[in-house]
Design a protein around this motif. Sequence first.
Motif, PDB file in Angstrom:
ATOM      1  N   GLU A   1      21.943  -9.694 -49.288  1.00  0.00           N
ATOM      2  CA  GLU A   1      21.264  -8.542 -48.693  1.00  0.00           C
ATOM      3  C   GLU A   1      21.445  -8.546 -47.171  1.00  0.00           C
ATOM      4  O   GLU A   1      21.674  -7.508 -46.560  1.00  0.00           O
ATOM      5  CB  GLU A   1      19.781  -8.572 -49.042  1.00  0.00           C
ATOM      6  N   TYR A   2      21.355  -9.711 -46.578  1.00  0.00           N
ATOM      7  CA  TYR A   2      21.529  -9.855 -45.131  1.00  0.00           C
ATOM      8  C   TYR A   2      22.941  -9.420 -44.724  1.00  0.00           C
ATOM      9  O   TYR A   2      23.112  -8.626 -43.804  1.00  0.00           O
ATOM     10  CB  TYR A   2      21.261 -11.310 -44.759  1.00  0.00           C
ATOM     11  N   ILE A   3      23.940  -9.927 -45.416  1.00  0.00           N
ATOM     12  CA  ILE A   3      25.329  -9.570 -45.113  1.00  0.00           C
ATOM     13  C   ILE A   3      25.573  -8.089 -45.344  1.00  0.00           C
ATOM     14  O   ILE A   3      26.230  -7.427 -44.531  1.00  0.00           O
ATOM     15  CB  ILE A   3      26.299 -10.435 -45.946  1.00  0.00           C
ATOM     16  N   ASP A   4      25.041  -7.550 -46.435  1.00  0.00           N
ATOM     17  CA  ASP A   4      25.189  -6.115 -46.707  1.00  0.00           C
ATOM     18  C   ASP A   4      24.570  -5.279 -45.591  1.00  0.00           C
ATOM     19  O   ASP A   4      25.137  -4.273 -45.163  1.00  0.00           O
ATOM     20  CB  ASP A   4      24.553  -5.742 -48.047  1.00  0.00           C
ATOM     21  N   SER A   5      23.404  -5.692 -45.101  1.00  0.00           N
ATOM     22  CA  SER A   5      22.743  -4.972 -44.011  1.00  0.00           C
ATOM     23  C   SER A   5      23.582  -5.025 -42.734  1.00  0.00           C
ATOM     24  O   SER A   5      23.721  -4.021 -42.035  1.00  0.00           O
ATOM     25  CB  SER A   5      21.365  -5.565 -43.727  1.00  0.00           C
ATOM     26  N   LEU A   6      24.137  -6.184 -42.449  1.00  0.00           N
ATOM     27  CA  LEU A   6      24.978  -6.312 -41.259  1.00  0.00           C
ATOM     28  C   LEU A   6      26.226  -5.439 -41.374  1.00  0.00           C
ATOM     29  O   LEU A   6      26.619  -4.780 -40.411  1.00  0.00           O
ATOM     30  CB  LEU A   6      25.381  -7.765 -41.033  1.00  0.00           C
ATOM     31  N   ASN A   7      26.842  -5.424 -42.550  1.00  0.00           N
ATOM     32  CA  ASN A   7      28.034  -4.598 -42.750  1.00  0.00           C
ATOM     33  C   ASN A   7      27.716  -3.111 -42.626  1.00  0.00           C
ATOM     34  O   ASN A   7      28.480  -2.350 -42.036  1.00  0.00           O
ATOM     35  CB  ASN A   7      28.678  -4.893 -44.101  1.00  0.00           C
ATOM     36  N   GLU A   8      26.589  -2.704 -43.174  1.00  0.00           N
ATOM     37  CA  GLU A   8      26.173  -1.308 -43.073  1.00  0.00           C
ATOM     38  C   GLU A   8      25.901  -0.935 -41.617  1.00  0.00           C
ATOM     39  O   GLU A   8      26.325   0.121 -41.142  1.00  0.00           O
ATOM     40  CB  GLU A   8      24.910  -1.095 -43.912  1.00  0.00           C
ATOM     41  N   TYR A   9      25.233  -1.813 -40.922  1.00  0.00           N
ATOM     42  CA  TYR A   9      24.915  -1.534 -39.519  1.00  0.00           C
ATOM     43  C   TYR A   9      26.176  -1.527 -38.657  1.00  0.00           C
ATOM     44  O   TYR A   9      26.323  -0.703 -37.766  1.00  0.00           O
ATOM     45  CB  TYR A   9      23.900  -2.546 -39.008  1.00  0.00           C
ATOM     46  N   ARG A  10      27.120  -2.434 -38.953  1.00  0.00           N
ATOM     47  CA  ARG A  10      28.388  -2.456 -38.215  1.00  0.00           C
ATOM     48  C   ARG A  10      29.136  -1.135 -38.408  1.00  0.00           C
ATOM     49  O   ARG A  10      29.690  -0.570 -37.462  1.00  0.00           O
ATOM     50  CB  ARG A  10      29.261  -3.621 -38.664  1.00  0.00           C
ATOM     51  N   ALA A  11      29.121  -0.620 -39.639  1.00  0.00           N
ATOM     52  CA  ALA A  11      29.784   0.662 -39.905  1.00  0.00           C
ATOM     53  C   ALA A  11      29.122   1.790 -39.119  1.00  0.00           C
ATOM     54  O   ALA A  11      29.805   2.676 -38.589  1.00  0.00           O
ATOM     55  CB  ALA A  11      29.753   0.955 -41.403  1.00  0.00           C
ATOM     56  N   GLU A  12      27.794   1.780 -39.026  1.00  0.00           N
ATOM     57  CA  GLU A  12      27.083   2.805 -38.257  1.00  0.00           C
ATOM     58  C   GLU A  12      27.427   2.721 -36.777  1.00  0.00           C
ATOM     59  O   GLU A  12      27.636   3.734 -36.127  1.00  0.00           O
ATOM     60  CB  GLU A  12      25.570   2.674 -38.455  1.00  0.00           C
ATOM     61  N   VAL A  13      27.482   1.509 -36.246  1.00  0.00           N
ATOM     62  CA  VAL A  13      27.814   1.357 -34.826  1.00  0.00           C
ATOM     63  C   VAL A  13      29.258   1.784 -34.581  1.00  0.00           C
ATOM     64  O   VAL A  13      29.546   2.500 -33.616  1.00  0.00           O
ATOM     65  CB  VAL A  13      27.573  -0.101 -34.356  1.00  0.00           C
ATOM     66  N   ASN A  14      30.168   1.396 -35.466  1.00  0.00           N
ATOM     67  CA  ASN A  14      31.565   1.805 -35.316  1.00  0.00           C
ATOM     68  C   ASN A  14      31.748   3.303 -35.429  1.00  0.00           C
ATOM     69  O   ASN A  14      32.706   3.857 -34.891  1.00  0.00           O
ATOM     70  CB  ASN A  14      32.442   1.095 -36.337  1.00  0.00           C
ATOM     71  N   ALA A  15      30.856   3.984 -36.130  1.00  0.00           N
ATOM     72  CA  ALA A  15      30.965   5.419 -36.334  1.00  0.00           C
ATOM     73  C   ALA A  15      30.474   6.244 -35.133  1.00  0.00           C
ATOM     74  O   ALA A  15      30.660   7.459 -35.101  1.00  0.00           O
ATOM     75  CB  ALA A  15      30.186   5.839 -37.581  1.00  0.00           C
ATOM     76  N   ILE A  16      29.889   5.601 -34.151  1.00  0.00           N
ATOM     77  CA  ILE A  16      29.430   6.317 -32.964  1.00  0.00           C
ATOM     78  C   ILE A  16      30.656   6.873 -32.238  1.00  0.00           C
ATOM     79  O   ILE A  16      31.580   6.134 -31.912  1.00  0.00           O
ATOM     80  CB  ILE A  16      28.630   5.391 -32.019  1.00  0.00           C
ATOM     81  N   ALA A  17      30.645   8.166 -32.018  1.00  0.00           N
ATOM     82  CA  ALA A  17      31.758   8.822 -31.334  1.00  0.00           C
ATOM     83  C   ALA A  17      31.473   8.906 -29.837  1.00  0.00           C
ATOM     84  O   ALA A  17      30.536   9.565 -29.413  1.00  0.00           O
ATOM     85  CB  ALA A  17      31.979  10.225 -31.902  1.00  0.00           C
ATOM     86  N   CYS A  18      32.263   8.196 -29.065  1.00  0.00           N
ATOM     87  CA  CYS A  18      32.081   8.182 -27.612  1.00  0.00           C
ATOM     88  C   CYS A  18      33.133   9.078 -26.951  1.00  0.00           C
ATOM     89  O   CYS A  18      34.082   8.623 -26.329  1.00  0.00           O
ATOM     90  CB  CYS A  18      32.213   6.757 -27.077  1.00  0.00           C
ATOM     91  N   ASN A  19      32.949  10.368 -27.090  1.00  0.00           N
ATOM     92  CA  ASN A  19      33.898  11.276 -26.437  1.00  0.00           C
ATOM     93  C   ASN A  19      33.187  12.491 -25.888  1.00  0.00           C
ATOM     94  O   ASN A  19      32.088  12.749 -26.067  1.00  0.00           O
ATOM     95  CB  ASN A  19      35.013  11.703 -27.371  1.00  0.00           C
TER      96      ASN A  19
END
Length: 115
Positions: free
Chosen positions: A97-115
């Motif tokens: 569950e911990y790893i799944d949460s980290l992976n989900e959160y990493r995907a959300e952070v990577n999805a931030i569009a900085c443009n």
Amino acid sequence: MKNQKKITRTAFFFICFLIPIMGLTSCSKSDDKDDITNCTNWSDQWLAQANAYSAAAEVYANDPTVDNCGKYKTAGLKYIDALESVIDCVPTGNAKEYIDSLNEYRAEVNAIACN
């Protein structure tokens, strides 16, 4: 701006929920000297990154420039990396569950569009 509020709420939830759960569940009587991760002071390993991430989020919220967005994303990913570094302190039953949460959160952070 809507995406920023979602990420800020997600970050707040992640920091306020997952970190205390880790603190409550990662106590161990094991004092194995061969372990790379020292679980008696595991919070020291990610606390600096948590503070940097919080500061970057505040700066970005107050001044949403492309540069500040990039710094916010970088700080978020470093924080997630720091949380991954203490995976050995998470009880085996909670690790998936911990790893799944980290992976989900990493995907959300990577999805931030900085443009």
